[in-house]
Design an enzyme around this catalytic site. Sequence first.
Site, PDB file in Angstrom:
ATOM      1  N   ARG A 121       5.832   8.074 -23.942  1.00 13.20           N
ATOM      2  CA  ARG A 121       6.328   8.110 -25.329  1.00 13.20           C
ATOM      3  C   ARG A 121       5.979   6.791 -26.008  1.00 13.20           C
ATOM      4  O   ARG A 121       6.851   5.984 -26.310  1.00 13.20           O
ATOM      5  CB  ARG A 121       7.825   8.366 -25.300  1.00 13.20           C
ATOM      6  CG  ARG A 121       8.257   9.740 -25.759  1.00 13.20           C
ATOM      7  CD  ARG A 121       7.859  10.877 -24.899  1.00 13.20           C
ATOM      8  NE  ARG A 121       7.841  12.145 -25.636  1.00 13.20           N
ATOM      9  CZ  ARG A 121       8.907  12.902 -25.881  1.00 13.20           C
ATOM     10  NH1 ARG A 121      10.077  12.548 -25.438  1.00 13.20           N
ATOM     11  NH2 ARG A 121       8.806  14.026 -26.554  1.00 13.20           N
ATOM     12  N   GLN A 126       1.299   9.433 -29.442  1.00 10.62           N
ATOM     13  CA  GLN A 126       2.114  10.378 -30.227  1.00 10.62           C
ATOM     14  C   GLN A 126       1.360  11.664 -30.572  1.00 10.62           C
ATOM     15  O   GLN A 126       1.928  12.748 -30.486  1.00 10.62           O
ATOM     16  CB  GLN A 126       2.584   9.712 -31.519  1.00 10.62           C
ATOM     17  CG  GLN A 126       4.053   9.394 -31.446  1.00 10.62           C
ATOM     18  CD  GLN A 126       4.528   8.526 -32.597  1.00 10.62           C
ATOM     19  OE1 GLN A 126       3.738   8.011 -33.382  1.00 10.62           O
ATOM     20  NE2 GLN A 126       5.823   8.365 -32.699  1.00 10.62           N
ATOM     21  N   ASP A 129       1.215  14.318 -27.678  1.00  9.85           N
ATOM     22  CA  ASP A 129       2.490  14.574 -27.008  1.00  9.85           C
ATOM     23  C   ASP A 129       2.927  16.038 -27.164  1.00  9.85           C
ATOM     24  O   ASP A 129       3.470  16.434 -28.192  1.00  9.85           O
ATOM     25  CB  ASP A 129       3.522  13.623 -27.635  1.00  9.85           C
ATOM     26  CG  ASP A 129       4.856  13.668 -26.947  1.00  9.85           C
ATOM     27  OD1 ASP A 129       5.062  14.521 -26.072  1.00  9.85           O
ATOM     28  OD2 ASP A 129       5.716  12.842 -27.299  1.00  9.85           O
ATOM     29  N   SER A 132       6.701  16.712 -27.873  1.00 10.01           N
ATOM     30  CA  SER A 132       7.118  16.582 -29.277  1.00 10.01           C
ATOM     31  C   SER A 132       6.675  17.786 -30.095  1.00 10.01           C
ATOM     32  O   SER A 132       7.471  18.358 -30.848  1.00 10.01           O
ATOM     33  CB  SER A 132       6.524  15.327 -29.911  1.00 10.01           C
ATOM     34  OG  SER A 132       7.088  14.197 -29.335  1.00 10.01           O
ATOM     35  N   TYR A 229      14.381   8.043 -23.387  1.00  6.59           N
ATOM     36  CA  TYR A 229      15.139   9.180 -22.895  1.00  6.59           C
ATOM     37  C   TYR A 229      16.581   8.807 -22.588  1.00  6.59           C
ATOM     38  O   TYR A 229      16.906   7.654 -22.333  1.00  6.59           O
ATOM     39  CB  TYR A 229      14.507   9.726 -21.610  1.00  6.59           C
ATOM     40  CG  TYR A 229      13.211  10.433 -21.836  1.00  6.59           C
ATOM     41  CD1 TYR A 229      13.167  11.640 -22.516  1.00  6.59           C
ATOM     42  CD2 TYR A 229      12.018   9.899 -21.367  1.00  6.59           C
ATOM     43  CE1 TYR A 229      11.974  12.296 -22.718  1.00  6.59           C
ATOM     44  CE2 TYR A 229      10.807  10.558 -21.565  1.00  6.59           C
ATOM     45  CZ  TYR A 229      10.802  11.753 -22.242  1.00  6.59           C
ATOM     46  OH  TYR A 229       9.617  12.409 -22.447  1.00  6.59           O
TER      47      TYR A 229
HETATM   48  P1  NAD Z   1      14.954  15.226 -24.671  1.00  4.23           P
HETATM   49  O1  NAD Z   1      14.351  16.567 -24.938  1.00  4.23           O
HETATM   50  O2  NAD Z   1      14.716  14.580 -23.360  1.00  4.23           O
HETATM   51  O3  NAD Z   1      16.541  15.313 -24.896  1.00  4.23           O
HETATM   52  C1  NAD Z   1      17.075  15.820 -26.099  1.00  4.23           C
HETATM   53  C2  NAD Z   1      18.203  14.957 -26.581  1.00  4.23           C
HETATM   54  O4  NAD Z   1      19.348  15.169 -25.761  1.00  4.23           O
HETATM   55  C3  NAD Z   1      17.939  13.442 -26.524  1.00  4.23           C
HETATM   56  O5  NAD Z   1      18.093  12.903 -27.816  1.00  4.23           O
HETATM   57  C4  NAD Z   1      18.996  12.934 -25.552  1.00  4.23           C
HETATM   58  O6  NAD Z   1      19.462  11.625 -25.887  1.00  4.23           O
HETATM   59  C5  NAD Z   1      20.074  13.975 -25.724  1.00  4.23           C
HETATM   60  N1  NAD Z   1      21.085  14.010 -24.663  1.00  4.23           N
HETATM   61  C6  NAD Z   1      20.943  13.845 -23.325  1.00  4.23           C
HETATM   62  N2  NAD Z   1      22.124  13.945 -22.697  1.00  4.23           N
HETATM   63  C7  NAD Z   1      23.054  14.197 -23.664  1.00  4.23           C
HETATM   64  C8  NAD Z   1      24.462  14.414 -23.647  1.00  4.23           C
HETATM   65  N3  NAD Z   1      25.159  14.379 -22.513  1.00  4.23           N
HETATM   66  N4  NAD Z   1      25.100  14.627 -24.818  1.00  4.23           N
HETATM   67  C9  NAD Z   1      24.414  14.657 -25.990  1.00  4.23           C
HETATM   68  N5  NAD Z   1      23.074  14.468 -26.061  1.00  4.23           N
HETATM   69  C10 NAD Z   1      22.405  14.252 -24.924  1.00  4.23           C
HETATM   70  O7  NAD Z   1      14.552  14.236 -25.846  1.00  4.23           O
HETATM   71  P2  NAD Z   1      13.188  14.174 -26.655  1.00  4.23           P
HETATM   72  O8  NAD Z   1      13.265  15.059 -27.817  1.00  4.23           O
HETATM   73  O9  NAD Z   1      12.058  14.345 -25.712  1.00  4.23           O
HETATM   74  O10 NAD Z   1      13.221  12.685 -27.189  1.00  4.23           O
HETATM   75  C11 NAD Z   1      13.432  11.613 -26.300  1.00  4.23           C
HETATM   76  C12 NAD Z   1      13.098  10.294 -26.962  1.00  4.23           C
HETATM   77  O11 NAD Z   1      11.708  10.108 -27.083  1.00  4.23           O
HETATM   78  C13 NAD Z   1      13.657  10.070 -28.338  1.00  4.23           C
HETATM   79  O12 NAD Z   1      14.097   8.756 -28.384  1.00  4.23           O
HETATM   80  C14 NAD Z   1      12.473  10.266 -29.237  1.00  4.23           C
HETATM   81  O13 NAD Z   1      12.631   9.590 -30.458  1.00  4.23           O
HETATM   82  C15 NAD Z   1      11.421   9.653 -28.385  1.00  4.23           C
HETATM   83  N6  NAD Z   1      10.074  10.098 -28.734  1.00  4.23           N
HETATM   84  C16 NAD Z   1       9.079   9.150 -28.837  1.00  4.23           C
HETATM   85  C17 NAD Z   1       7.786   9.554 -29.089  1.00  4.23           C
HETATM   86  C18 NAD Z   1       6.660   8.555 -29.175  1.00  4.23           C
HETATM   87  O14 NAD Z   1       6.902   7.417 -29.521  1.00  4.23           O
HETATM   88  N7  NAD Z   1       5.452   8.944 -28.806  1.00  4.23           N
HETATM   89  C19 NAD Z   1       7.501  10.902 -29.243  1.00  4.23           C
HETATM   90  C20 NAD Z   1       8.532  11.819 -29.140  1.00  4.23           C
HETATM   91  C21 NAD Z   1       9.826  11.401 -28.861  1.00  4.23           C
END
Ligand code: NAD
Length: 376
Positions: A121, A126, A129, A132, A229
């Site tokens: 990430r 990006q 990904d 995403s 994460y």
């Molecule tokens: P994910 O699919 O792994 O999880 C979904 C959400 O569930 C997350 O926000 C997580 O914090 C939340 N979660 C986990 N346990 C929980 C609980 N007990 N109660 C409530 N919520 C809970 O997440 P994702 O969509 O893959 O995103 C993960 C991170 O990666 C984020 O910070 C996102 O901004 C980041 N991201 C970065 C890039 C990049 O820079 N290339 C791209 C995509 C996402």
Amino acid sequence: MKIAVLKEQASGERRVSASPETVKKFIGLGATVAVETGAGEYASISDADFAAAGASVGSRADVLGDADIIFGVQGPDPASLAGAKPGAMIAASLNPFGERARIDAYAAAGFQALALEFMPRITRAQSMDILSSQSNLAGYKAVIDGAAEYGKAFPMMMTAAGTVSAAKVFIMGVGVAGLQAIATARRLGAQVSATDVRSATKEQIQSLGAKPIFVENVAGIEGEGAGGYATEMSDEYKAAQAELVSSHIAKQDIVITTALIPGRPAPRLISDAQIASMKPGSVIVDLAVEQGGNVEGAVAGEIIVKHGVKIVGHRNVPSRLATDASALFARNLFNFFSAFWDKEAKAPVFPDDDEIVQGVRVTMGGKVVSERLLAS
Ligand code: NAD
């Protein structure tokens, strides 16, 4: 370089890993592309569309023969790859934790397997990904699926016959899918609230016009954990979260849960007792149902009713929007390969010391090489 685009064999998988647009672009890089007959059928891309873009279209055996790179949406069954070159690359969403035996089989067959969901990430990655691109569509579709099961309207309507009140929608887990779910529910006119364990999401929730619901008395994950994460929370946090959710959820009409922890079962966020506290006719959509479920009693692949509340557990939600999901998945694959394409050699070159390569490469030279997988 010959690229093979396989027809997906997993049940219910409607996506395809290339589009006419990416076929043209790969040909522009000097590759040849062979697409298995019918690969795009469920994503509304015909064999003729692929052929018009410059691909050859043929049987699985024809497509795999001499292929240097094999594309899939999901990891192909190793037994279905007979005739492929040892040393060929396989690039797909391989579910390495869930399908470890398959990864071992790729290693044994000499393939270089690239697990696209292990893309780091980081800003540079990006556009590559798949998590995403697919989660974004899943977040949108979860709201649409919820709205379809809900027996009332989302927006407030003031009509001559009386007023229809706005639906209250609560999003649990505000990653990529959750953010899109908030935006979609807002566009439909709902009153939206949302929660997460990462405190960084609070501002994001507010900026989308929704209300943050956060555990305030126990520390959550300040900023973000490794790779952005979440990790498993303390028992104290879980108890505080359950109490907060109990008081909030009883007033909600639609709840969308998206919470995931990489490499672990999904956290349990909604208990049977909490479902019982909701109004009959309410709807819960569990996007984490295939990873063990955020909702007690949710069943993958089914819509069930408990205490008068519908619990929606569709599998493979991105595949329910197969055309857009395929187009974005295909672009992620192209962006990844083109970033490592050597124009002279007309082939991808993956340096061992590159962070992206180290992330996604899971097998090479007959062995499993992914540190993340070996450490699990
Ligand atoms: P994910 O699919 O792994 O999880 C979904 C959400 O569930 C997350 O926000 C997580 O914090 C939340 N979660 C986990 N346990 C929980 C609980 N007990 N109660 C409530 N919520 C809970 O997440 P994702 O969509 O893959 O995103 C993960 C991170 O990666 C984020 O910070 C996102 O901004 C980041 N991201 C970065 C890039 C990049 O820079 N290339 C791209 C995509 C996402």
